[in-house]
Design an enzyme around this catalytic site. Sequence first.
Site, PDB file in Angstrom:
ATOM      1  N   ARG A  93      10.948   4.058   3.757  1.00 37.46           N
ATOM      2  CA  ARG A  93      10.580   3.045   4.766  1.00 37.46           C
ATOM      3  C   ARG A  93      11.845   2.291   5.138  1.00 37.46           C
ATOM      4  O   ARG A  93      12.637   1.927   4.259  1.00 37.46           O
ATOM      5  CB  ARG A  93       9.536   2.077   4.231  1.00 37.46           C
ATOM      6  CG  ARG A  93       9.322   0.904   5.181  1.00 37.46           C
ATOM      7  CD  ARG A  93       8.141   0.068   4.820  1.00 37.46           C
ATOM      8  NE  ARG A  93       6.900   0.772   5.085  1.00 37.46           N
ATOM      9  CZ  ARG A  93       5.700   0.204   5.011  1.00 37.46           C
ATOM     10  NH1 ARG A  93       5.586  -1.058   4.671  1.00 37.46           N
ATOM     11  NH2 ARG A  93       4.609   0.902   5.258  1.00 37.46           N
TER      12      ARG A  93
ATOM     13  N   ARG B  45       0.795  -1.216   0.000  1.00 35.11           N
ATOM     14  CA  ARG B  45       0.000   0.000   0.000  1.00 35.11           C
ATOM     15  C   ARG B  45       0.834   1.275   0.000  1.00 35.11           C
ATOM     16  O   ARG B  45       0.590   2.194  -0.793  1.00 35.11           O
ATOM     17  CB  ARG B  45      -0.903   0.068   1.261  1.00 35.11           C
ATOM     18  CG  ARG B  45      -2.219  -0.611   1.131  1.00 35.11           C
ATOM     19  CD  ARG B  45      -2.587  -1.198   2.470  1.00 35.11           C
ATOM     20  NE  ARG B  45      -1.613  -2.209   2.782  1.00 35.11           N
ATOM     21  CZ  ARG B  45      -1.712  -3.479   2.346  1.00 35.11           C
ATOM     22  NH1 ARG B  45      -2.746  -3.857   1.681  1.00 35.11           N
ATOM     23  NH2 ARG B  45      -0.768  -4.363   2.604  1.00 35.11           N
TER      24      ARG B  45
ATOM     25  N   LYS C 132      26.153  -2.821  -0.150  1.00 32.28           N
ATOM     26  CA  LYS C 132      27.617  -2.611  -0.164  1.00 32.28           C
ATOM     27  C   LYS C 132      28.066  -1.825   1.060  1.00 32.28           C
ATOM     28  O   LYS C 132      29.232  -1.456   1.165  1.00 32.28           O
ATOM     29  CB  LYS C 132      28.007  -1.836  -1.429  1.00 32.28           C
ATOM     30  CG  LYS C 132      27.577  -2.492  -2.717  1.00 32.28           C
ATOM     31  CD  LYS C 132      27.818  -1.534  -3.891  1.00 32.28           C
ATOM     32  CE  LYS C 132      26.960  -1.914  -5.081  1.00 32.28           C
ATOM     33  NZ  LYS C 132      26.813  -0.797  -6.021  1.00 32.28           N
TER      34      LYS C 132
ATOM     35  N   HIS D 202       4.416   5.615  11.802  1.00 31.34           N
ATOM     36  CA  HIS D 202       3.969   5.513  10.406  1.00 31.34           C
ATOM     37  C   HIS D 202       3.033   6.701  10.185  1.00 31.34           C
ATOM     38  O   HIS D 202       1.813   6.557  10.076  1.00 31.34           O
ATOM     39  CB  HIS D 202       3.243   4.180  10.210  1.00 31.34           C
ATOM     40  CG  HIS D 202       3.035   3.780   8.772  1.00 31.34           C
ATOM     41  ND1 HIS D 202       3.208   4.641   7.710  1.00 31.34           N
ATOM     42  CD2 HIS D 202       2.648   2.586   8.244  1.00 31.34           C
ATOM     43  CE1 HIS D 202       2.938   3.991   6.585  1.00 31.34           C
ATOM     44  NE2 HIS D 202       2.602   2.747   6.880  1.00 31.34           N
TER      45      HIS D 202
HETATM   46  N1   CP Z   1      -0.518  -0.026   5.750  1.00 36.98           N
HETATM   47  C1   CP Z   1       0.723  -0.289   5.251  1.00 36.98           C
HETATM   48  O1   CP Z   1       1.718   0.324   5.643  1.00 36.98           O
HETATM   49  O2   CP Z   1       0.760  -1.280   4.309  1.00 36.98           O
HETATM   50  P1   CP Z   1       2.068  -1.730   3.520  1.00 36.98           P
HETATM   51  O3   CP Z   1       3.007  -2.359   4.530  1.00 36.98           O
HETATM   52  O4   CP Z   1       1.600  -2.679   2.462  1.00 36.98           O
HETATM   53  O5   CP Z   1       2.713  -0.483   2.957  1.00 36.98           O
END
Ligand code: CP
Length: 308
Positions: A101, A51, A80, A129
């Site tokens: 991420r 997502r 590396k 998040h």
């Molecule tokens: N909600 C969410 O972060 O989904 P993904 O891990 O698929 O990005």
Amino acid sequence: MRHFITPTDFTDKETQMVLDLAERIAANPAKYSHVAEGKKLATLFYEPSTRTRLSFESAMLSLGGTTLGFSGADQSSATKGETVADTARVVSCYADIIAMRHPKEGAPLCASMFSRVPVINAGDGGHSHPTQTLIDLMTIRQRKKRLDHLTIGFCGDLKFGRTVHSLVNSLVRYPDNRFYFISPEELRIPDYLIEDTLIPAGSRYMEVTCLEDTLPKLNVLYMTRVQKERFFNEDDYLRLKGIYTLTADKLQLASADMPVLHPLPRVDEIAMDVDQDSRAAYFDQVQNGVYIRMALIMMLLGLAEPQT
Ligand code: CP
């Protein structure tokens, strides 16, 4: 230049501005289809995602911009030994904005210290998040018409669930929100969330273990997956996975207007028979993810809203 690393990087007013802009985009996405022409988004994903990465890319493409990036540390020079700091310096020569991420808490913050372009935290370890939080706020506001005076239940893996930590950090800022934290002892919310967030905010909260007893008390239910990838011990994961499953039968215990949120992916914590219930809001969250990320990119890049 602004980065977006935790939900509290935005004031309440700025949060409302992003939510309002996302609503306007949702009402007329075509109006925004050229606002980021000539701009590039880099998605640096050191951890799997469906997502977040795809909706960031969809958001930038929907604004008329372009994207580049990688979707695994093994596809980058991290293999590396390149540091996050150097990667951020390098990629800011290639892109106008970065979504990162990373499995390590604090990595996007580190990137933001070395980047010459805005950095967005797309999830860092078990910490935060924040773009998911904006999505969750938008979805709650759509369903409940407010973000205050709510009793919100968080259920599942509250120890490792970064979406829970981020959302609690945001919801304590609205008046008279109360929390039920529904989890087994091993997956309780971290002490730092209690000591640094809930107690200073004066929020009322209870830690409980039974989902069925708690359901009738809630205005909003936020389910979470047991985060397999954060366990050190496979046996512990196997013992705890499947500890809570929301079914259509159990949902009868809840009020008729209690939305069920989940950041997804789900494993077995929401049965498929819940999907047909009008209270299931988790696919609304997925759709809102594109609009929120379009709004966020516009705000961080200072892109003007089209007049017509
Ligand atoms: N909600 C969410 O972060 O989904 P993904 O891990 O698929 O990005």
